[in-house]
Scaffold this motif. Sequence first.
Motif, PDB file in Angstrom:
ATOM      1  N   GLY A 289       0.816  -1.215   0.000  1.00 30.71           N
ATOM      2  CA  GLY A 289       0.000   0.000   0.000  1.00 30.71           C
ATOM      3  C   GLY A 289       0.847   1.262   0.000  1.00 30.71           C
ATOM      4  O   GLY A 289       0.445   2.294  -0.556  1.00 30.71           O
ATOM      5  N   LYS A 290       2.029   1.192   0.602  1.00 30.00           N
ATOM      6  CA  LYS A 290       2.936   2.340   0.619  1.00 30.00           C
ATOM      7  C   LYS A 290       3.443   2.649  -0.788  1.00 30.00           C
ATOM      8  O   LYS A 290       3.540   3.815  -1.185  1.00 30.00           O
ATOM      9  CB  LYS A 290       4.111   2.074   1.559  1.00 30.00           C
ATOM     10  CG  LYS A 290       3.691   1.905   3.010  1.00 30.00           C
ATOM     11  CD  LYS A 290       4.866   1.479   3.853  1.00 30.00           C
ATOM     12  CE  LYS A 290       4.493   1.271   5.306  1.00 30.00           C
ATOM     13  NZ  LYS A 290       5.656   0.852   6.107  1.00 30.00           N
ATOM     14  N   ILE A 291       3.754   1.604  -1.542  1.00 30.45           N
ATOM     15  CA  ILE A 291       4.208   1.796  -2.916  1.00 30.45           C
ATOM     16  C   ILE A 291       3.027   2.256  -3.783  1.00 30.45           C
ATOM     17  O   ILE A 291       3.185   3.124  -4.648  1.00 30.45           O
ATOM     18  CB  ILE A 291       4.842   0.518  -3.486  1.00 30.45           C
ATOM     19  CG1 ILE A 291       5.945  -0.001  -2.564  1.00 30.45           C
ATOM     20  CG2 ILE A 291       5.403   0.771  -4.893  1.00 30.45           C
ATOM     21  CD1 ILE A 291       6.481  -1.378  -2.935  1.00 30.45           C
ATOM     22  N   ASP A 292       1.857   1.697  -3.543  1.00 29.18           N
ATOM     23  CA  ASP A 292       0.661   2.111  -4.288  1.00 29.18           C
ATOM     24  C   ASP A 292       0.369   3.597  -4.080  1.00 29.18           C
ATOM     25  O   ASP A 292      -0.043   4.289  -5.019  1.00 29.18           O
ATOM     26  CB  ASP A 292      -0.551   1.274  -3.870  1.00 29.18           C
ATOM     27  CG  ASP A 292      -0.456  -0.178  -4.333  1.00 29.18           C
ATOM     28  OD1 ASP A 292       0.243  -0.448  -5.336  1.00 29.18           O
ATOM     29  OD2 ASP A 292      -1.073  -1.040  -3.678  1.00 29.18           O
ATOM     30  N   ALA A 293       0.599   4.107  -2.871  1.00 32.65           N
ATOM     31  CA  ALA A 293       0.375   5.529  -2.598  1.00 32.65           C
ATOM     32  C   ALA A 293       1.317   6.400  -3.428  1.00 32.65           C
ATOM     33  O   ALA A 293       0.918   7.448  -3.952  1.00 32.65           O
ATOM     34  CB  ALA A 293       0.556   5.822  -1.106  1.00 32.65           C
ATOM     35  N   VAL A 294       2.558   5.960  -3.585  1.00 29.67           N
ATOM     36  CA  VAL A 294       3.513   6.690  -4.416  1.00 29.67           C
ATOM     37  C   VAL A 294       3.066   6.638  -5.873  1.00 29.67           C
ATOM     38  O   VAL A 294       3.092   7.650  -6.584  1.00 29.67           O
ATOM     39  CB  VAL A 294       4.942   6.131  -4.239  1.00 29.67           C
ATOM     40  CG1 VAL A 294       5.911   6.791  -5.214  1.00 29.67           C
ATOM     41  CG2 VAL A 294       5.413   6.308  -2.802  1.00 29.67           C
ATOM     42  N   ALA A 295       2.630   5.476  -6.329  1.00 30.74           N
ATOM     43  CA  ALA A 295       2.150   5.332  -7.710  1.00 30.74           C
ATOM     44  C   ALA A 295       0.951   6.247  -7.963  1.00 30.74           C
ATOM     45  O   ALA A 295       0.885   6.911  -9.010  1.00 30.74           O
ATOM     46  CB  ALA A 295       1.772   3.876  -7.992  1.00 30.74           C
ATOM     47  N   GLN A 296       0.028   6.317  -7.032  1.00 25.40           N
ATOM     48  CA  GLN A 296      -1.136   7.198  -7.186  1.00 25.40           C
ATOM     49  C   GLN A 296      -0.706   8.663  -7.262  1.00 25.40           C
ATOM     50  O   GLN A 296      -1.223   9.434  -8.072  1.00 25.40           O
ATOM     51  CB  GLN A 296      -2.118   6.980  -6.033  1.00 25.40           C
ATOM     52  CG  GLN A 296      -2.818   5.648  -6.092  1.00 25.40           C
ATOM     53  CD  GLN A 296      -3.613   5.340  -4.826  1.00 25.40           C
ATOM     54  OE1 GLN A 296      -3.646   6.119  -3.880  1.00 25.40           O
ATOM     55  NE2 GLN A 296      -4.237   4.168  -4.800  1.00 25.40           N
ATOM     56  N   HIS A 297       0.238   9.038  -6.427  1.00 26.98           N
ATOM     57  CA  HIS A 297       0.732  10.415  -6.436  1.00 26.98           C
ATOM     58  C   HIS A 297       1.390  10.745  -7.773  1.00 26.98           C
ATOM     59  O   HIS A 297       1.117  11.800  -8.362  1.00 26.98           O
ATOM     60  CB  HIS A 297       1.723  10.632  -5.286  1.00 26.98           C
ATOM     61  CG  HIS A 297       2.309  11.998  -5.266  1.00 26.98           C
ATOM     62  ND1 HIS A 297       1.626  13.085  -4.768  1.00 26.98           N
ATOM     63  CD2 HIS A 297       3.513  12.465  -5.696  1.00 26.98           C
ATOM     64  CE1 HIS A 297       2.380  14.167  -4.891  1.00 26.98           C
ATOM     65  NE2 HIS A 297       3.527  13.812  -5.452  1.00 26.98           N
ATOM     66  N   LEU A 298       2.250   9.857  -8.251  1.00 26.86           N
ATOM     67  CA  LEU A 298       2.933  10.098  -9.518  1.00 26.86           C
ATOM     68  C   LEU A 298       1.966  10.090 -10.696  1.00 26.86           C
ATOM     69  O   LEU A 298       2.173  10.814 -11.676  1.00 26.86           O
ATOM     70  CB  LEU A 298       4.043   9.072  -9.721  1.00 26.86           C
ATOM     71  CG  LEU A 298       5.225   9.175  -8.747  1.00 26.86           C
ATOM     72  CD1 LEU A 298       6.173   7.991  -8.922  1.00 26.86           C
ATOM     73  CD2 LEU A 298       5.968  10.495  -8.902  1.00 26.86           C
TER      74      LEU A 298
END
Length: 188
Positions: free
Chosen positions: A98-107
Motif C-alpha cells: 500500500g505504501k508503494i501504491d500511494a507513491v504510484a497514485q501520487h505520480l
Amino acid sequence: MKFSTILAVFAVGLAVAASGCKYDKAGKGGAGAGDDARGSDIDTQEINADSDNRADTGSISGVSEGKFEDLYPRCTDVDFTPVYFGFDSTVVPAGELGKIDAVAQHLTAKADRVVVIEGNCDERGSSEYNMALGENRAIIVRNYLVQSGIAADRIQTRSYGEEKPAVDGHDESAWAKNRRGEFAIFQK
C-alpha cells in the motif's frame, strides 16, 4: 568511492540477479516466498531486478540525463512512509504494498513529478554486500511502480547500503527501521 568497490558491487548485483537469490542466508526465501502478487509478498522472482535497471552505488537507473536531485527541486509537500524489508531480504511484504501504491497514485496524479527510490540496509553484512542488497531493494520497488503504470524514465534508484541509518542502535528494533526503501519526490 574506489572503482574496484563500484565494480565489486556491480558484479554482486549481476550475480544476484542472474541467480534469482533473495539474499536469504538460511535458504528459506523468507515469508511468502513464491507467493503471487495478488495480496501476497512480492519477491525478486516476480518483479525481475534485471541488469538493465541496475543502479550502481548512487548512480542513475532508468535515464541518462542526470540525477533527479541535481536537476530538479525536491518536493516538500509530500512525505511517503518507507517500505520496510525483512532481514537479508528483497521481498516486499504484502502489508507494505500500500505504501508503494500511494507513491504510484501520487505520480499518476502529478505527471510533472519524478521519484528516487533509496535502498537501505542495517549494519550487518559487508559494505559491498549491503550496497548490492540496498540496490536490489530499490530496484524491486522501482519495478513494482513500473508495473503499476509509472513510466520507467520517471524513476531512479540509489543504494546507500548501511551508510544512512534511520535509527542508531545495534539491536533488532534499530535494524528493522534501517532495512527500508525510501521515496524522494522531485518536481520537473
